[in-house]
Design a protein around this motif. Sequence first.
Motif, mmCIF file in Angstrom:
data_model
loop_
_atom_site.group_PDB
_atom_site.id
_atom_site.type_symbol
_atom_site.label_atom_id
_atom_site.label_comp_id
_atom_site.label_asym_id
_atom_site.label_seq_id
_atom_site.Cartn_x
_atom_site.Cartn_y
_atom_site.Cartn_z
ATOM 1 N N ASP A 1 0.872 -1.174 0.000
ATOM 2 C CA ASP A 1 0.000 0.000 0.000
ATOM 3 C C ASP A 1 0.907 1.220 0.000
ATOM 4 N N ASP A 2 0.992 1.907 -1.156
ATOM 5 C CA ASP A 2 1.967 2.989 -1.274
ATOM 6 C C ASP A 2 1.604 4.220 -0.450
ATOM 7 N N SER A 3 0.418 4.253 0.167
ATOM 8 C CA SER A 3 0.056 5.387 1.023
ATOM 9 C C SER A 3 0.623 5.238 2.421
ATOM 10 N N LYS A 4 1.173 4.073 2.735
ATOM 11 C CA LYS A 4 1.727 3.823 4.056
ATOM 12 C C LYS A 4 3.247 3.710 3.993
ATOM 13 N N SER A 5 3.868 3.863 5.145
ATOM 14 C CA SER A 5 5.301 3.620 5.263
ATOM 15 C C SER A 5 5.518 2.169 5.670
ATOM 16 N N LEU A 6 6.787 1.730 5.610
ATOM 17 C CA LEU A 6 7.084 0.350 5.990
ATOM 18 C C LEU A 6 6.769 0.103 7.458
ATOM 19 N N ASN A 7 7.037 1.103 8.314
ATOM 20 C CA ASN A 7 6.725 0.937 9.737
ATOM 21 C C ASN A 7 5.221 0.885 9.988
ATOM 22 N N GLU A 8 4.446 1.376 9.052
ATOM 23 C CA GLU A 8 2.988 1.339 9.181
ATOM 24 C C GLU A 8 2.387 0.075 8.556
ATOM 25 N N GLY A 9 3.259 -0.837 8.091
ATOM 26 C CA GLY A 9 2.773 -2.081 7.510
ATOM 27 C C GLY A 9 2.395 -1.958 6.060
ATOM 28 N N ALA A 10 3.212 -1.282 5.262
ATOM 29 C CA ALA A 10 2.878 -1.056 3.856
ATOM 30 C C ALA A 10 2.872 -2.355 3.055
ATOM 31 N N ILE A 11 3.779 -3.307 3.370
ATOM 32 C CA ILE A 11 3.857 -4.548 2.604
ATOM 33 C C ILE A 11 2.711 -5.461 3.023
ATOM 34 N N THR A 12 1.900 -5.868 2.059
ATOM 35 C CA THR A 12 0.707 -6.677 2.335
ATOM 36 C C THR A 12 0.842 -8.119 1.846
ATOM 37 N N ALA A 13 1.969 -8.486 1.257
ATOM 38 C CA ALA A 13 2.158 -9.852 0.771
ATOM 39 C C ALA A 13 2.235 -10.817 1.947
ATOM 40 N N PRO A 14 1.733 -12.053 1.811
ATOM 41 C CA PRO A 14 1.801 -13.038 2.902
ATOM 42 C C PRO A 14 3.231 -13.288 3.344
ATOM 43 N N GLY A 15 3.434 -13.327 4.655
ATOM 44 C CA GLY A 15 4.753 -13.566 5.199
ATOM 45 C C GLY A 15 5.564 -12.308 5.446
ATOM 46 N N TYR A 16 5.039 -11.153 5.032
ATOM 47 C CA TYR A 16 5.776 -9.894 5.199
ATOM 48 C C TYR A 16 5.039 -8.933 6.136
ATOM 49 N N ASP B 1 15.663 0.426 -5.152
ATOM 50 C CA ASP B 1 16.254 -0.374 -4.085
ATOM 51 C C ASP B 1 15.202 -1.203 -3.366
ATOM 52 N N PHE B 2 14.002 -0.670 -3.232
ATOM 53 C CA PHE B 2 12.933 -1.382 -2.545
ATOM 54 C C PHE B 2 12.376 -2.524 -3.388
ATOM 55 N N LEU B 3 12.252 -2.312 -4.693
ATOM 56 C CA LEU B 3 11.592 -3.298 -5.545
ATOM 57 C C LEU B 3 12.553 -4.203 -6.295
ATOM 58 N N GLY C 1 18.249 0.201 5.579
ATOM 59 C CA GLY C 1 18.994 1.446 5.463
ATOM 60 C C GLY C 1 18.995 2.048 4.078
ATOM 61 N N PHE C 2 18.336 1.444 3.120
ATOM 62 C CA PHE C 2 18.300 1.986 1.765
ATOM 63 C C PHE C 2 17.281 3.116 1.627
ATOM 64 N N TYR C 3 16.355 3.225 2.571
ATOM 65 C CA TYR C 3 15.297 4.227 2.475
ATOM 66 C C TYR C 3 14.752 4.473 3.880
ATOM 67 N N TRP D 1 10.695 -11.423 10.344
ATOM 68 C CA TRP D 1 12.017 -11.160 9.787
ATOM 69 C C TRP D 1 11.944 -10.619 8.369
ATOM 70 N N ASN D 2 10.975 -11.065 7.591
ATOM 71 C CA ASN D 2 10.867 -10.559 6.226
ATOM 72 C C ASN D 2 10.602 -9.059 6.201
ATOM 73 N N SER D 3 9.694 -8.602 7.068
ATOM 74 C CA SER D 3 9.406 -7.162 7.103
ATOM 75 C C SER D 3 10.555 -6.387 7.729
ATOM 76 N N ARG D 4 11.213 -6.942 8.739
ATOM 77 C CA ARG D 4 12.352 -6.263 9.372
ATOM 78 C C ARG D 4 13.497 -6.105 8.383
ATOM 79 N N LEU D 5 13.636 -7.052 7.475
ATOM 80 C CA LEU D 5 14.710 -6.959 6.479
ATOM 81 C C LEU D 5 14.600 -5.665 5.684
ATOM 82 N N TYR D 6 13.393 -5.273 5.319
ATOM 83 C CA TYR D 6 13.204 -4.054 4.526
ATOM 84 C C TYR D 6 13.184 -2.810 5.406
ATOM 85 N N ILE D 7 12.629 -2.934 6.606
ATOM 86 C CA ILE D 7 12.566 -1.777 7.511
ATOM 87 C C ILE D 7 13.956 -1.352 7.951
ATOM 88 N N GLU D 8 14.842 -2.309 8.232
ATOM 89 C CA GLU D 8 16.160 -2.011 8.790
ATOM 90 C C GLU D 8 17.278 -2.087 7.755
#
Length: 556
Positions: A197-212, A244-246, A226-228, A217-224
Motif C-alpha cells: 500500500d503505497d500510502s503507508k510507510s514500511l513501519n505502518e505495515g505497507a507490505i501486504t504480501a503473505p509472510g511480510y 532499491d525497494f523493488l 537502510g536503503f530508504y 524477519w521478512n518485514s524487518r529486512l526491509y525496515i532495517e
Amino acid sequence: MATRTDTQSPALHLADRQDLIRVHGARENNLKDVSVEIPKRRLTVFTGISGSGKSSLVFDTIAAESQRLINETYSAFVQGFMPTQARPEVDVLEGLTTAIIVDQQRLGADPRSTVGTVTDANAMLRILFSRLGQPYIGSPKAFSFNIASISGAGAVAFERGGKTVKERRSFSITGGMCPRCEGRGTVTDIDLTQLFDDSKSLNEGAITAPGYTGGGWNSRLYIESGFYDPDKPIRDYTKKELHDFLNHEPVRMKIAGINMTYEGLIPRIQRSMLSKDKEGMQPHIRAFVDRAVTFTVCPGCDGTRLTEAARSSGIGGINIADACAMQITDLAEWIHGLDEPSVAPLLAALQHTLDSFAEIGLGYLSLDRPAGTLSGGEAQRTKMIRHLGSALTDVTYVFDEPTIGLHPHDVQRMNDLLLQLRDKGNTVLVVEHEPETIAIADHVVDLGPGAGAAGGTVCFEGTVAGLRASGTITGRHLGDRASLRENLRVPTGAMAIRGATTHNLQHVDVDIPLGVLVVVTGVAGSGKSSLMYGSIPPRAPAPTATAPASSTPTWR
C-alpha cells in the motif's frame, strides 16, 4: 546337440521352493497377530472395509520391511542421508523381494516437470534430435529446457615438467532453456498494488504480501535495510529508493546482528512464491498469487520453454517442440516413419515407450503436458509406463486402490496393466475395493471384519470363488449393485459456465443445477477436473440474470 536320457522329471531345486511370502505374527497398527502366506509371481488382492488393516499389512509391514532391508545394504555413510525406518511389529517375514510402491499421488509440483520428463521420453527425444537434427546445434543438453546456457573463463595452474604452468581456459555449455521464462513456458506480470500500500510507510505495515506482515524477519529486512526511510510513505520514494525497494540485486547485510541477504521485493517474491507450482502452494499463498500475478505465455519461446536455437534444428521439418506438442499417438506414428539405422536401438526404445502410452489409454496426452495437471488416475498409469518396459523381474509391485475414481472403461485398462506386470514374473499386491479388480485376482486376502479395533484379523484367504461363498462382508457384497433413486430433488437454480477452455476443454458451455447432488463423469482425462477446478472459483460472484460470454460462472 545334447539329448536327455533320463525319463524322470528332476527334483525341484531348493531355490524354486521359495515361492511364498510368509508373514507370521504381524501386529502393526490394528493387526492382531496376522499370519498369511502370499504366493509369489501372482496377483494378490487385499480386501476389506476401510480401516480393516489392509494398508497396515501390505504397506506398513511387507513393503516397509522390504525397503528397510534394501536400505541396510548401503554403507553407514549413505544410510545417514536416507530416512530411518523402524522394523515393523512382526515375528517372521520370509521370502521378501524388492518392493516398488505405485500410488495415485499427483506427480511432482515442479513447474518444469512434464509428461515427457517423468517418463524419460524427452531424454530419448533429445538424443534423437542431437544426432539427426539439422542444423546441428550441439549435444542433447542443447535441447533440454532444464539446462541453461553458461560460459566462463579463467586461469588455471598445474605442474608440467617440474614447473608450475599457468594457462587461460574457457568453457561453455549450450543448454536449451529459454532465458526469459527459465524453462517454465510462462512469464508473470505482478500487480504492485497487491504487494504493498503505497500510502503507508514500511513501519505502518505497507507490505501486504503473505509472510511480510506482523513484524517478522521478512518485514524487518526491509525496515532495517537502510536503503530508504522506513517512516516515509512508499509513494514519496525517490526513483533510486523505489528501485532499491523493488529491484535491488542480492546483497549481504546484518539485520539485528544476524547475517541476511537483502534483495528487492519483486525478485524475492518471484523466487519464494512464483517459482513454485500453484497446486503445491498453501491455500492463502495460492489466493495471493491468484490476486497479484497474471501468468501469460512466454513471448520469447511461445510457451515451448526452449531457445530459438533448439527450435531451429529439425528432422524432416519437425523440431523438438513440435514433437513434444503432438498427441502421443501422432508422435508414435511419426517416429515409426523414421528410418535411420544409426539410431535404430534408440528409435525402438522410444517407439516402445510411446506405444505404452497408447496401450494404457493415455495416447491423447502430449509430452509437453505439465505433470501437475494430470489426474490421479493418469498420474498412476504414467508411473507404470517405466515398469512395463523394465527388464526387472521377481519384483513386488504394491498398489493402493489403483482404480479409485476411475471410469469403468479405465478400470479394465488398469486390470490389463496389473496382469501384464504379473505375467512378467512379478508379484503384484493390490489393496482394492473394486469388484472388477478383485475378480481377476489369483489370490485374495480379506481382512476385517470391522474397522479399527474391530478389524485386524484375516477373515478369508483363498480364491475369488471361495471369497464369494465365504459369507464375509466382502463376499456378500461382491455381486451387489446400488439401486437408482425414484424421487429426485428439484434444482433451486443453475450456475452457468460459458466458453471453458482450461487444458483440453473445447469451449464448453454447461449449466450446473444448484441445490442438488451433481456428478461429473467421463473417462480419465476427459476434462472433469479441468471443468470443476478450472472454471468454478472458490467463492462464487454475486447473482446475475444472464450468462457471460467467458468461462467465468454466474448464478441464476
